[in-house]
Design a protein around this motif. Sequence first.
Motif, PDB file in Angstrom:
ATOM      1  N   GLU A   1       2.940   0.363   9.040  1.00  0.00           N
ATOM      2  CA  GLU A   1       3.284  -0.848   8.307  1.00  0.00           C
ATOM      3  C   GLU A   1       2.838  -0.721   6.853  1.00  0.00           C
ATOM      4  OE1 GLU A   1       1.543  -4.145  10.367  1.00  0.00           O
ATOM      5  OE2 GLU A   1       2.754  -3.782  12.160  1.00  0.00           O
ATOM      6  N   VAL A   2       3.389  -1.599   6.036  1.00  0.00           N
ATOM      7  CA  VAL A   2       2.980  -1.657   4.631  1.00  0.00           C
ATOM      8  C   VAL A   2       1.459  -1.781   4.553  1.00  0.00           C
ATOM      9  CG1 VAL A   2       3.087  -3.020   2.503  1.00  0.00           C
ATOM     10  CG2 VAL A   2       5.144  -2.730   3.907  1.00  0.00           C
ATOM     11  N   GLY A   3       0.841  -0.952   3.732  1.00  0.00           N
ATOM     12  CA  GLY A   3      -0.610  -1.016   3.559  1.00  0.00           C
ATOM     13  C   GLY A   3      -1.381  -0.101   4.495  1.00  0.00           C
ATOM     14  N   ASP A   4      -0.727   0.433   5.518  1.00  0.00           N
ATOM     15  CA  ASP A   4      -1.415   1.379   6.406  1.00  0.00           C
ATOM     16  C   ASP A   4      -1.745   2.676   5.660  1.00  0.00           C
ATOM     17  OD1 ASP A   4      -1.245  -0.254   8.587  1.00  0.00           O
ATOM     18  OD2 ASP A   4       0.346   0.876   9.608  1.00  0.00           O
ATOM     19  N   THR A   5      -2.864   3.284   6.011  1.00  0.00           N
ATOM     20  CA  THR A   5      -3.132   4.644   5.550  1.00  0.00           C
ATOM     21  C   THR A   5      -2.337   5.588   6.442  1.00  0.00           C
ATOM     22  OG1 THR A   5      -5.334   4.014   4.816  1.00  0.00           O
ATOM     23  CG2 THR A   5      -4.922   6.366   5.114  1.00  0.00           C
ATOM     24  N   VAL A   6      -1.341   6.207   5.869  1.00  0.00           N
ATOM     25  CA  VAL A   6      -0.434   7.049   6.655  1.00  0.00           C
ATOM     26  C   VAL A   6      -0.997   8.463   6.783  1.00  0.00           C
ATOM     27  CG1 VAL A   6       1.926   7.978   6.757  1.00  0.00           C
ATOM     28  CG2 VAL A   6       1.538   5.635   5.953  1.00  0.00           C
ATOM     29  N   MET A   7      -1.529   8.985   5.685  1.00  0.00           N
ATOM     30  CA  MET A   7      -2.153  10.313   5.717  1.00  0.00           C
ATOM     31  C   MET A   7      -3.431  10.257   4.881  1.00  0.00           C
ATOM     32  SD  MET A   7       1.217  12.765   5.219  1.00  0.00           S
ATOM     33  CE  MET A   7       0.517  14.305   5.857  1.00  0.00           C
ATOM     34  N   VAL A   8      -4.470  10.895   5.396  1.00  0.00           N
ATOM     35  CA  VAL A   8      -5.753  10.902   4.687  1.00  0.00           C
ATOM     36  C   VAL A   8      -5.870  12.201   3.896  1.00  0.00           C
ATOM     37  CG1 VAL A   8      -8.259  10.948   4.963  1.00  0.00           C
ATOM     38  CG2 VAL A   8      -6.865   9.441   6.393  1.00  0.00           C
ATOM     39  N   GLY A   9      -6.161  12.070   2.619  1.00  0.00           N
ATOM     40  CA  GLY A   9      -6.257  13.237   1.748  1.00  0.00           C
ATOM     41  C   GLY A   9      -7.605  13.921   1.850  1.00  0.00           C
TER      42      GLY A   9
ATOM     43  N   ASP B   1       7.483  -0.414   5.529  1.00  0.00           N
ATOM     44  CA  ASP B   1       7.307  -0.095   6.942  1.00  0.00           C
ATOM     45  C   ASP B   1       8.017   1.228   7.212  1.00  0.00           C
ATOM     46  OD1 ASP B   1       5.938  -2.429   7.259  1.00  0.00           O
ATOM     47  OD2 ASP B   1       7.617  -3.538   8.117  1.00  0.00           O
ATOM     48  N   ILE B   2       7.393   2.045   8.043  1.00  0.00           N
ATOM     49  CA  ILE B   2       7.954   3.365   8.345  1.00  0.00           C
ATOM     50  C   ILE B   2       8.184   3.445   9.847  1.00  0.00           C
ATOM     51  CG2 ILE B   2       7.530   5.861   8.250  1.00  0.00           C
ATOM     52  CD1 ILE B   2       5.607   5.289   5.880  1.00  0.00           C
TER      53      ILE B   2
ATOM     54  N   LYS C   1       4.829   7.934  14.777  1.00  0.00           N
ATOM     55  CA  LYS C   1       4.535   6.571  15.195  1.00  0.00           C
ATOM     56  C   LYS C   1       4.867   5.642  14.031  1.00  0.00           C
ATOM     57  CE  LYS C   1      -0.252   5.991  13.722  1.00  0.00           C
ATOM     58  NZ  LYS C   1      -1.678   5.971  14.049  1.00  0.00           N
ATOM     59  N   PRO C   2       5.082   4.360  14.317  1.00  0.00           N
ATOM     60  CA  PRO C   2       5.428   3.464  13.209  1.00  0.00           C
ATOM     61  C   PRO C   2       4.223   3.122  12.341  1.00  0.00           C
ATOM     62  CG  PRO C   2       5.548   2.326  15.345  1.00  0.00           C
ATOM     63  CD  PRO C   2       5.075   3.711  15.627  1.00  0.00           C
TER      64      PRO C   2
ATOM     65  N   GLU D   1      11.270  10.259   7.606  1.00  0.00           N
ATOM     66  CA  GLU D   1      10.496  11.200   6.788  1.00  0.00           C
ATOM     67  C   GLU D   1       9.514  10.441   5.897  1.00  0.00           C
ATOM     68  OE1 GLU D   1      12.632  14.011   4.292  1.00  0.00           O
ATOM     69  OE2 GLU D   1      10.745  15.034   3.803  1.00  0.00           O
ATOM     70  N   ILE D   2       8.291  10.959   5.839  1.00  0.00           N
ATOM     71  CA  ILE D   2       7.273  10.390   4.958  1.00  0.00           C
ATOM     72  C   ILE D   2       7.466  10.994   3.565  1.00  0.00           C
ATOM     73  CG2 ILE D   2       4.782  10.333   4.494  1.00  0.00           C
ATOM     74  CD1 ILE D   2       4.442  10.373   7.620  1.00  0.00           C
ATOM     75  N   THR D   3       7.578  10.130   2.570  1.00  0.00           N
ATOM     76  CA  THR D   3       7.827  10.609   1.207  1.00  0.00           C
ATOM     77  C   THR D   3       6.964   9.848   0.204  1.00  0.00           C
ATOM     78  OG1 THR D   3       9.623   8.994   0.938  1.00  0.00           O
ATOM     79  CG2 THR D   3      10.257  11.216   1.631  1.00  0.00           C
ATOM     80  N   PHE D   4       6.773  10.439  -0.935  1.00  0.00           N
ATOM     81  CA  PHE D   4       6.193   9.721  -2.073  1.00  0.00           C
ATOM     82  C   PHE D   4       6.903  10.215  -3.322  1.00  0.00           C
ATOM     83  CE2 PHE D   4       3.145  12.546  -4.420  1.00  0.00           C
ATOM     84  CZ  PHE D   4       3.434  13.715  -3.732  1.00  0.00           C
ATOM     85  N   ASP D   5       6.632   9.576  -4.427  1.00  0.00           N
ATOM     86  CA  ASP D   5       7.264   9.967  -5.683  1.00  0.00           C
ATOM     87  C   ASP D   5       6.282  10.846  -6.450  1.00  0.00           C
ATOM     88  OD1 ASP D   5       8.355  10.091  -8.273  1.00  0.00           O
ATOM     89  OD2 ASP D   5       9.311   8.128  -8.028  1.00  0.00           O
ATOM     90  N   TYR D   6       6.699  12.063  -6.784  1.00  0.00           N
ATOM     91  CA  TYR D   6       5.787  12.968  -7.487  1.00  0.00           C
ATOM     92  C   TYR D   6       5.259  12.334  -8.774  1.00  0.00           C
ATOM     93  CZ  TYR D   6       7.202  16.898  -4.472  1.00  0.00           C
ATOM     94  OH  TYR D   6       7.440  17.735  -3.411  1.00  0.00           O
ATOM     95  N   ALA D   7       6.017  11.405  -9.324  1.00  0.00           N
ATOM     96  CA  ALA D   7       5.575  10.722 -10.550  1.00  0.00           C
ATOM     97  C   ALA D   7       4.351   9.840 -10.308  1.00  0.00           C
ATOM     98  CB  ALA D   7       6.711   9.886 -11.122  1.00  0.00           C
ATOM     99  N   MET D   8       4.052   9.549  -9.040  1.00  0.00           N
ATOM    100  CA  MET D   8       2.849   8.762  -8.730  1.00  0.00           C
ATOM    101  C   MET D   8       1.583   9.585  -8.933  1.00  0.00           C
ATOM    102  SD  MET D   8       4.204   7.178  -5.220  1.00  0.00           S
ATOM    103  CE  MET D   8       5.059   5.593  -5.136  1.00  0.00           C
TER     104      MET D   8
END
Length: 179
Positions: A45-53, A109-110, A42-43, A115-122
Motif C-alpha cells: 500500500e501507499v507508504g509501505d516500505t517495499v524494499m529496505v536499502g 498501491d502495488i 505480495k501487495p 513491476e516495482i519501479t522508481f524514477d532515477y531522477a529521485m
Amino acid sequence: MEKANWGYRLKGYEKMSRELNTNDGFELRESPEKGEGIFATKPFEVGDTVMVGIIEEVLSANHSHASQISENEYVLHAGMISKVNHSCGPNCGIRVNETGAHDFIGMKDISVNEEITFDYAMRNYTIDHFPQQCMCGSKRCRGRITGWKDLPDEKKKEYEGFVAPYLLELDARHSCDKV
Ligand SMILES: [Zn+2]
C-alpha cells in the motif's frame, strides 16, 4: 577513517540484510522486452516500505548501478535494489534510512506481479549513464531518462517526500546562485 566506519556499519547490517531479503514480497524476473526487473510477490500500500536499502560499497565515482546519496557520494546498494528499473510514472519513491541507504517506499498501491519501479531522477541530480531512449512504457514517459535537475517543477512537486534530500539542497543552492 571514513572507510572503516562504513565497514563497521555494513557488518552491523549484514544480519538484518539476510533477514530482510529472504521473504520480502518481491523477486527478480527476466522479461524478453525489458531484461531484468523486480516484481511484487505480495501487495503493498501507499507508504509501505517495499524494499529496505543496505549499502554494500561506497564508490569513488558514479557508474551505471551506483546510487547517488549526496552531491559527491555514490554507493552500491546490496541485494536487489540495484536491479529496480526506472519508470517515468513510478510506483515507488525514495526515503533515506538510518544507515544512509535508500529505502523504496510505495507511492501507489502495488499489486502482485506488478513491476516495482522508481524514477532515477529521485536519486540522481544528473543522469550520465543512460543517454538512450527511455523504454519505461509509462503513459507519462518523458522520452529520455533525465536527472532531477531537468525535471519540470510540477513533477518535482508530485515527488515531494519521495526523493533523496540532497537533491533539494542542490536546488536551493542553485536558485541562490542565480539571484
Ligand atoms: Zn519513461
